[in-house]
Design an enzyme around this catalytic site. Structure first.
Site, PDB file in Angstrom:
ATOM      1  CG  ASP A 259     -30.466  60.498  -7.050  1.00 50.96           C
ATOM      2  OD1 ASP A 259     -30.274  59.275  -7.079  1.00 50.96           O
ATOM      3  OD2 ASP A 259     -31.065  61.137  -7.950  1.00 50.96           O
ATOM      4  CD  GLU A 292     -27.035  57.115  -8.098  1.00 49.81           C
ATOM      5  OE1 GLU A 292     -27.370  56.115  -8.754  1.00 49.81           O
ATOM      6  OE2 GLU A 292     -27.803  58.064  -7.857  1.00 49.81           O
TER       7      GLU A 292
END
Length: 604
Positions: A259, A292
């Site tokens: 993330d 990401e």
């Protein structure tokens, strides 16, 4: 994972044999640390060099324990492998070798076969609840499920990005053994399982590291969540690298999604983590590492990672489908059709250009294969970060969404969908937490303040109607109602029609796209008209995949295909009309053209 030497301890409680455990805590700011065994004695850990406290003692698997810092502060193990109940309570010793895997020979699937289904474990009823959906997902054509973060967080419900114990599966979802059973069951069905992990921050409640290891963080660098994690320190790096190896080796996850790595200040950490993972995982296993990364750093793909989420792809398609240009969509408001052509031809839209904030964003990406990009029309962020959590099915014409879905599932990029997309779910996915008191108030007001830049919520009175993240109903409203597929009503039939479309498109992908993906490369894309493009890729066998897409309500002119194998057309006769030079409104035509014909077309 290999055992550490006495000079380089593994974080947490590690079972040495069925009756003995080694406890190791990095607490450089403490002068005394003890471990309190649930219903047992309190034992002093022995101080070691570099701030470590360590003890080998009689303690079997299943034992609850917690640490006492400087004789007064009682804390869970920051590397707890499981919590007895909630985040502030006792941790539990786990024997990772005790689970009997039924599909131990599973080695995964190659990345180009990935069709990813992102889901929230809590919304589907915990680890056991997710298992109930696996066969349906396989029948749809999905090859991988991606779990939103499951690290232990405060309370019973949360998106997962407020986790504070990264090694412990959330206790309200089930036990470590139930998580392994879910993964084992998925493998038996041919499904890969990916885990979303958060290594850029800790949540606001339940993280005690500052009390005894303040140098885990660096006050000179800030993230949206506070002080940045200090990845310059070996103990900190090992804390997260060992965590990734635990998920991949002890739980046998097939991949990790990292993330918001743009919030990790030290880029060498990402390189080391990928290298350590690749060294530790047997070469016979397929393990996927995806990022990401708001910075669109294409260079990471050559340094151990398989792909990055293509937020540019989502944002461009969202603007074209909905016409929304508020907030971060502003960067995609100007010439969105040209941006769509660029992302289909080159990967990222932003490859060094300046954003609305005046900062250059991105790196050149045209040299990367299309499988280096994960494409999506929706995900947890892009639904849940809306004030009311609406899905695209409520925001754009259904025929346009069907055409965009054909692009998603049949382009050579790796497709990702969010739970419920495959049957046209209308339930929102709202932002939900389970905080209390002042923190709950701050989160509620902060959530509503996020939407001040959106025209629809410029009025403070309207922002007050945004659902309270801490209300139980907010969570309950976010659970997709798959039973709607069984309704004998027009709504039920509509859901079944969406399911049939996904199954049809994914059958085409597995039969005609996936076998040709190895070695595929983009040949470019051209703008046909407003909201209409034509894109081409040379596939690994030399054939050319062509997608003509019209997201507008008007017919547009298109060059004739000539001889072609039509894989999908949004409407009957759409391909025949395109041969005459007309592309219907809200239409996608996907076809394969032999290399000889493609060359002749290029020459003309």
């Amino acid at each position: 994972m290999p055992s550490r030497t006495d000079e380089s301890w593994r974080h947490g409680a590690v079972l040495l044999d069925p009756e003995h455990t080694r406890f190791a805590l990095w607490a450089p700011d403490a002068y005394y640390v003890s471990v309190e065994l649930e219903d047992g004695p309190s034992l002093a850990l022995l101080p070691q060099e570099n701030g470590w406290f360590v003890l080998d003692t009689r303690c079997p698997a299943g034992t609850g324990y917690r640490y006492t810092i400087d004789e007064n502060l009682k804390v869970p193990d920051p590397a707890s492998r499981a919590q007895v109940s909630e985040v502030h309570g006792y941790s539990r010793v786990v024997d990772h070798n005790a689970f009997e895997w039924q599909h131990s020979a599973w080695s995964g699937r190659p990345w180009h076969e990935a069709v990813i289904y992102e889901l929230h474990v809590g919304a589907l009823g915990g680890f056991a609840g997710v298992e109930q959906h696996l066969q349906r997902l396989v029948d749809t054509g999905i090859t991988a499920i991606e779990l939103m973060p499951i690290a232990q967080f405060p309370g019973e419900r949360n998106w997962g990005y407020d986790g504070v114990l990264p090694y412990a599966p959330q206790s309200s979802y089930g036990t470590p053994e139930q998580l392994k059973h879910l993964i084992d069951t998925a493998h038996g069905l041919g499904l890969m399982v990916i885990l979303d992990v958060v290594y850029n921050h800790f949540g606001p409640d339940g993280n005690y590291l500052n009390a005894y290891a303040k140098h885990f963080f660096r006050s000179d660098k800030k993230t949206p969540w506070g002080d940045a994690i200090d990845f310059r320190r070996r103990e900190v790096r090992d804390f997260f690298i060992d965590n990734s190896l635990m998920w991949l080796l002890d739980y046998r996850f097939d991949g990790l999604r990292f993330d918001a790595v743009h919030a990790i200040e030290d880029p060498t950490f990402l390189q080391e983590m990928a290298q350590r993972i690749r060294q530790a995982v047997p070469p016979s296993r397929h393990v996927w590492l995806t990022l990401e990364n708001e910075f669109n750093q294409a260079s990471h793909i050559t340094k151990g990672y398989d792909a990055q989420w293509n937020d540019d792809g989502h944002n461009t398609l969202h603007v074209l489908l909905t016409g929304e240009t508020d907030a971060y969509y502003t960067d995609f408001a100007e010439q969105p059709t040209h941006k769509l052509a660029r992302l289909l031809g080159e990967g990222f839209v932003y490859q060094g250009e300046t954003t609305r904030h005046g900062h250059a964003r991105g790196e050149p990406s045209a040299h990367l294969p299309p499988t280096a990009f994960v494409l999506f029309l929706q995900n947890h962020d892009q639904i849940g970060n809306r004030a009311l959590g609406e899905r695209l099915i409520q925001l754009c014409p259904a025929p346009a969404l069907r055409a965009a879905t054909a692009l998603l599932l049949l382009s050579p990029m790796i497709p990702l969908m969010f739970m419920g997309d495959e049957w046209g779910a209308s339930e929102p996915f709202l932002f939900f937490t389970d905080f209390h008191d002042e923190l709950a108030d701050a989160v509620r007001e902060g959530r509503r303040g996020e939407f001040a830049d959106f025209a629809a919520f410029a009025d403070p009175a309207r922002r007050e109607r945004i659902p309270d993240p801490n209300a139980l109903q907010t969570f309950r409203s976010s659970r997709p109602a798959a039973d709607a597929l069984l309704l004998e009503t027009d709504l039920g039939q509509d859901h079944r029609n969406w399911q049939a479309l996904y199954r049809e498109l994914l059958a085409v992908r597995h039969a005609h796209i996936v076998p040709r993906l190895a070695g595929a490369r983009a040949l470019g894309a051209q703008v046909l008209a407003d909201k209409a493009v034509s894109a081409r890729w040379e596939m690994g066998d030399g054939q050319v995949l062509r997608i003509d897409l019209n997201l507008s309500e008007h017919s547009v002119q298109v060059d004739s295909h000539g001889v072609q194998h039509v894989l999908h057309e949004s409407h009957p006769q759409s391909a025949e009309l395109s041969r005459r030079g007309s592309l219907n409104p809200y239409t996608a035509i996907v076809s394969l053209i032999s290399s000889d014909v493609a060359e002749d077309t290029d020459e003309q």
